[in-house]
Write a protein that holds these residues in place. Structure first.
Motif, PDB file in Angstrom:
ATOM      1  N   VAL A   4      40.548  23.500  43.046  1.00 46.14           N
ATOM      2  CA  VAL A   4      40.855  24.783  43.589  1.00 46.14           C
ATOM      3  C   VAL A   4      41.826  25.438  42.401  1.00 46.14           C
ATOM      4  O   VAL A   4      42.874  25.050  42.051  1.00 46.14           O
ATOM      5  CB  VAL A   4      41.691  24.658  44.813  1.00 46.14           C
ATOM      6  N   LYS A   5      41.082  26.346  41.839  1.00 45.36           N
ATOM      7  CA  LYS A   5      41.978  27.085  40.623  1.00 45.36           C
ATOM      8  C   LYS A   5      42.330  28.435  41.001  1.00 45.36           C
ATOM      9  O   LYS A   5      41.449  29.353  41.599  1.00 45.36           O
ATOM     10  CB  LYS A   5      41.102  27.163  39.581  1.00 45.36           C
ATOM     11  N   GLN A   6      43.495  28.708  40.911  1.00 44.39           N
ATOM     12  CA  GLN A   6      44.103  29.916  41.371  1.00 44.39           C
ATOM     13  C   GLN A   6      44.372  30.921  39.973  1.00 44.39           C
ATOM     14  O   GLN A   6      44.843  30.371  38.970  1.00 44.39           O
ATOM     15  CB  GLN A   6      45.397  29.923  42.041  1.00 44.39           C
ATOM     16  N   SER A   7      44.003  32.108  40.053  1.00 47.26           N
ATOM     17  CA  SER A   7      44.538  33.104  38.838  1.00 47.26           C
ATOM     18  C   SER A   7      44.826  34.665  39.524  1.00 47.26           C
ATOM     19  O   SER A   7      44.468  34.887  40.640  1.00 47.26           O
ATOM     20  CB  SER A   7      43.143  33.103  38.085  1.00 47.26           C
ATOM     21  N   PRO A   8      45.850  35.256  38.690  1.00 49.18           N
ATOM     22  CA  PRO A   8      46.425  34.397  37.427  1.00 49.18           C
ATOM     23  C   PRO A   8      47.530  33.401  38.108  1.00 49.18           C
ATOM     24  O   PRO A   8      47.680  33.370  39.219  1.00 49.18           O
ATOM     25  CB  PRO A   8      47.273  35.576  36.892  1.00 49.18           C
ATOM     26  N   SER A   9      48.098  32.738  37.103  1.00 52.97           N
ATOM     27  CA  SER A   9      49.242  31.920  37.448  1.00 52.97           C
ATOM     28  C   SER A   9      50.562  32.533  37.832  1.00 52.97           C
ATOM     29  O   SER A   9      51.575  32.017  38.323  1.00 52.97           O
ATOM     30  CB  SER A   9      49.233  30.954  36.466  1.00 52.97           C
ATOM     31  N   ALA A  20      44.977  41.956  42.887  1.00 54.72           N
ATOM     32  CA  ALA A  20      44.245  41.118  43.476  1.00 54.72           C
ATOM     33  C   ALA A  20      44.289  39.488  43.031  1.00 54.72           C
ATOM     34  O   ALA A  20      44.431  39.563  41.870  1.00 54.72           O
ATOM     35  CB  ALA A  20      42.721  41.302  43.395  1.00 54.72           C
ATOM     36  N   LEU A  21      44.513  38.579  43.713  1.00 56.31           N
ATOM     37  CA  LEU A  21      44.554  37.232  43.430  1.00 56.31           C
ATOM     38  C   LEU A  21      43.447  36.638  43.720  1.00 56.31           C
ATOM     39  O   LEU A  21      42.671  36.936  44.554  1.00 56.31           O
ATOM     40  CB  LEU A  21      45.841  36.717  44.294  1.00 56.31           C
ATOM     41  N   ARG A  22      42.839  35.504  42.925  1.00 57.41           N
ATOM     42  CA  ARG A  22      41.665  35.063  43.088  1.00 57.41           C
ATOM     43  C   ARG A  22      41.901  33.341  43.171  1.00 57.41           C
ATOM     44  O   ARG A  22      42.691  32.726  42.384  1.00 57.41           O
ATOM     45  CB  ARG A  22      40.884  35.016  41.972  1.00 57.41           C
ATOM     46  N   CYS A  23      40.903  32.793  43.957  1.00 52.45           N
ATOM     47  CA  CYS A  23      40.878  31.425  43.972  1.00 52.45           C
ATOM     48  C   CYS A  23      39.405  30.970  43.784  1.00 52.45           C
ATOM     49  O   CYS A  23      38.483  31.585  44.517  1.00 52.45           O
ATOM     50  CB  CYS A  23      41.173  30.976  45.313  1.00 52.45           C
ATOM     51  N   ASN A  24      39.192  29.996  42.961  1.00 54.85           N
ATOM     52  CA  ASN A  24      37.587  29.574  42.723  1.00 54.85           C
ATOM     53  C   ASN A  24      37.917  28.154  43.037  1.00 54.85           C
ATOM     54  O   ASN A  24      38.741  27.309  42.621  1.00 54.85           O
ATOM     55  CB  ASN A  24      37.260  29.563  41.203  1.00 54.85           C
ATOM     56  N   PHE A  25      36.626  27.619  43.882  1.00 60.67           N
ATOM     57  CA  PHE A  25      36.697  26.222  44.370  1.00 60.67           C
ATOM     58  C   PHE A  25      35.735  25.475  43.440  1.00 60.67           C
ATOM     59  O   PHE A  25      34.513  25.988  43.403  1.00 60.67           O
ATOM     60  CB  PHE A  25      36.285  26.372  45.943  1.00 60.67           C
ATOM     61  N   SER A  26      35.734  24.306  43.158  1.00 62.37           N
ATOM     62  CA  SER A  26      34.811  23.208  42.603  1.00 62.37           C
ATOM     63  C   SER A  26      34.227  22.307  43.622  1.00 62.37           C
ATOM     64  O   SER A  26      33.490  21.381  43.223  1.00 62.37           O
ATOM     65  CB  SER A  26      35.202  22.778  41.550  1.00 62.37           C
ATOM     66  N   ILE A  27      34.905  22.621  44.920  1.00 62.55           N
ATOM     67  CA  ILE A  27      34.562  21.704  46.062  1.00 62.55           C
ATOM     68  C   ILE A  27      34.046  22.505  47.263  1.00 62.55           C
ATOM     69  O   ILE A  27      34.157  23.697  47.040  1.00 62.55           O
ATOM     70  CB  ILE A  27      35.915  21.096  46.572  1.00 62.55           C
ATOM     71  N   ALA A  28      33.122  21.835  47.874  1.00 64.89           N
ATOM     72  CA  ALA A  28      32.483  22.564  48.956  1.00 64.89           C
ATOM     73  C   ALA A  28      33.611  22.973  49.997  1.00 64.89           C
ATOM     74  O   ALA A  28      34.095  22.287  50.610  1.00 64.89           O
ATOM     75  CB  ALA A  28      31.300  21.688  50.024  1.00 64.89           C
ATOM     76  N   SER A  68      31.649  30.430  46.151  1.00 63.59           N
ATOM     77  CA  SER A  68      32.854  29.490  46.021  1.00 63.59           C
ATOM     78  C   SER A  68      34.119  30.224  45.612  1.00 63.59           C
ATOM     79  O   SER A  68      34.895  29.702  44.439  1.00 63.59           O
ATOM     80  CB  SER A  68      32.494  28.209  45.294  1.00 63.59           C
ATOM     81  N   TYR A  69      34.521  31.280  46.133  1.00 57.17           N
ATOM     82  CA  TYR A  69      35.751  31.935  45.749  1.00 57.17           C
ATOM     83  C   TYR A  69      36.218  32.473  47.032  1.00 57.17           C
ATOM     84  O   TYR A  69      35.595  33.019  47.983  1.00 57.17           O
ATOM     85  CB  TYR A  69      35.683  32.846  44.626  1.00 57.17           C
ATOM     86  N   SER A  70      37.591  32.964  46.771  1.00 54.96           N
ATOM     87  CA  SER A  70      38.354  33.693  47.636  1.00 54.96           C
ATOM     88  C   SER A  70      39.153  34.709  47.049  1.00 54.96           C
ATOM     89  O   SER A  70      39.724  34.274  45.842  1.00 54.96           O
ATOM     90  CB  SER A  70      39.138  32.896  48.682  1.00 54.96           C
ATOM     91  N   THR A  71      39.599  35.947  47.641  1.00 57.81           N
ATOM     92  CA  THR A  71      40.494  36.829  46.911  1.00 57.81           C
ATOM     93  C   THR A  71      41.228  37.092  47.958  1.00 57.81           C
ATOM     94  O   THR A  71      41.254  37.511  49.346  1.00 57.81           O
ATOM     95  CB  THR A  71      39.764  38.013  46.499  1.00 57.81           C
ATOM     96  N   LEU A  72      42.767  37.572  47.529  1.00 55.93           N
ATOM     97  CA  LEU A  72      43.769  38.368  48.271  1.00 55.93           C
ATOM     98  C   LEU A  72      44.162  39.556  47.435  1.00 55.93           C
ATOM     99  O   LEU A  72      44.434  39.396  46.361  1.00 55.93           O
ATOM    100  CB  LEU A  72      44.903  37.203  48.376  1.00 55.93           C
ATOM    101  N   HIS A  73      44.041  40.697  48.320  1.00 51.12           N
ATOM    102  CA  HIS A  73      44.287  41.845  48.010  1.00 51.12           C
ATOM    103  C   HIS A  73      45.575  42.254  48.417  1.00 51.12           C
ATOM    104  O   HIS A  73      45.897  42.080  49.494  1.00 51.12           O
ATOM    105  CB  HIS A  73      43.207  42.963  47.935  1.00 51.12           C
ATOM    106  N   ILE A  74      46.252  42.769  47.369  1.00 52.40           N
ATOM    107  CA  ILE A  74      47.799  43.414  47.949  1.00 52.40           C
ATOM    108  C   ILE A  74      47.625  44.796  47.598  1.00 52.40           C
ATOM    109  O   ILE A  74      47.668  44.999  46.406  1.00 52.40           O
ATOM    110  CB  ILE A  74      48.749  42.651  47.169  1.00 52.40           C
ATOM    111  N   ARG A  75      47.869  45.713  48.520  1.00 56.14           N
ATOM    112  CA  ARG A  75      48.002  47.292  48.389  1.00 56.14           C
ATOM    113  C   ARG A  75      49.484  47.664  48.483  1.00 56.14           C
ATOM    114  O   ARG A  75      50.143  47.109  49.451  1.00 56.14           O
ATOM    115  CB  ARG A  75      47.166  47.521  49.570  1.00 56.14           C
ATOM    116  N   ASP A  76      50.003  48.486  47.758  1.00 56.32           N
ATOM    117  CA  ASP A  76      51.216  48.982  47.966  1.00 56.32           C
ATOM    118  C   ASP A  76      52.222  47.933  47.902  1.00 56.32           C
ATOM    119  O   ASP A  76      52.937  47.850  48.960  1.00 56.32           O
ATOM    120  CB  ASP A  76      51.152  50.044  49.170  1.00 56.32           C
TER     121      ASP A  76
END
Lengths: 109, 111
Positions: A4-9, A20-28, A68-76
């Motif tokens: 599970v790779k998160q970016s940015p650090s 926006a924060l991102r998470c990429n998965f190399s697992i199911a 295989s990814y997820s995002t988290l958006h932060i507004r304001d």
């Protein structure tokens, strides 16, 4: 490698801006959780997701299991949004979660 | 409703001592997890129980770490003997098949 790779650090945001924060998965992964760890160390639940999107106030999260990814958006962004954001990938039927290394967010006035 | 309760919040141990950390999961939850958090390694799974049965004992942590779940509302994590490298925050979490909730953790310092 990281499952599970998160970016940015790490990220510094001006108060009132969006990001926006991102998470990429190399697992199911069939489920995703997002947490915020505050400076005292408590892990607060932000979102629990199956594929799709959820919104809560100034936060919005999406999970695409096929890509295989997820995002988290932060507004304001507000000062109290500062902390470390973790995503965790889970699989229905096996409820262990694999955590990313986190994104350290600092919101500045 | 009470969340996940962990005690103590802080523990200082001398090298070689035995320490026992305690966790009470959310009432009714059937999954319980012990994690260790350090700055270098991040969050690492130590043990995982489902309906009080040990499902995973964390591989590399078998040696000196032993988690037990004597009943559905109480779990312990024993570290014996402690070493300075065990200094970390130990987090307990529970879930009912879906969303996982964490306790506030026990900060362990081994000197």
């Amino acid at each position: 490698g990281d499952k599970v790779k998160q970016s940015p650090s790490a990220l510094s945001l001006q108060e009132g801006t969006n990001s926006a924060l991102r998470c990429n998965f190399s697992i199911a992964a069939t489920t995703v959780q997002w947490f915020l760890q505050n400076p005292r160390g408590s892990l607060m639940n932000l979102f629990y997701l199956v594929p799709g999107t959820k919104e809560n106030g100034r936060l919005k999260s999406a999970f695409d299991s096929k890509e295989s990814y997820s995002t988290l958006h932060i507004r304001d962004a507000q000062l109290e949004d500062s902390g470390t954001y973790f995503c965790a990938a889970g699989n229905t039927g096996n409820y262990k979660y694999v955590f990313g290394a986190g994104t350290r967010l600092k919101v500045i006035a | 409703d009470a969340g996940v309760t962990q005690t103590p919040r802080h523990e200082v141990a001398e090298k070689g001592q035995t320490i026992i950390l305690k966790c009470e999961p959310v009432s009714g939850h059937n999954d319980l997890f012990w994690y260790r958090q350090t700055k270098i390694q991040g969050l690492e799974l130590l043990s995982y129980f489902r309906s009080k049965s040990l499902m995973e004992d964390g591989g590399a942590f078998k040696d000196r770490f032993k988690a037990e779940m004597l009943n559905s509302s109480f779990s312990t994590l024993k570290i014996q003997p402690t070493e300075p490298k065990d200094s970390a925050v130990y987090l307990c979490a529970s879930s009912l098949d879906t969303e996982v909730f964490f306790g506030k953790g026990t900060r362990l310092t081994v000197v």
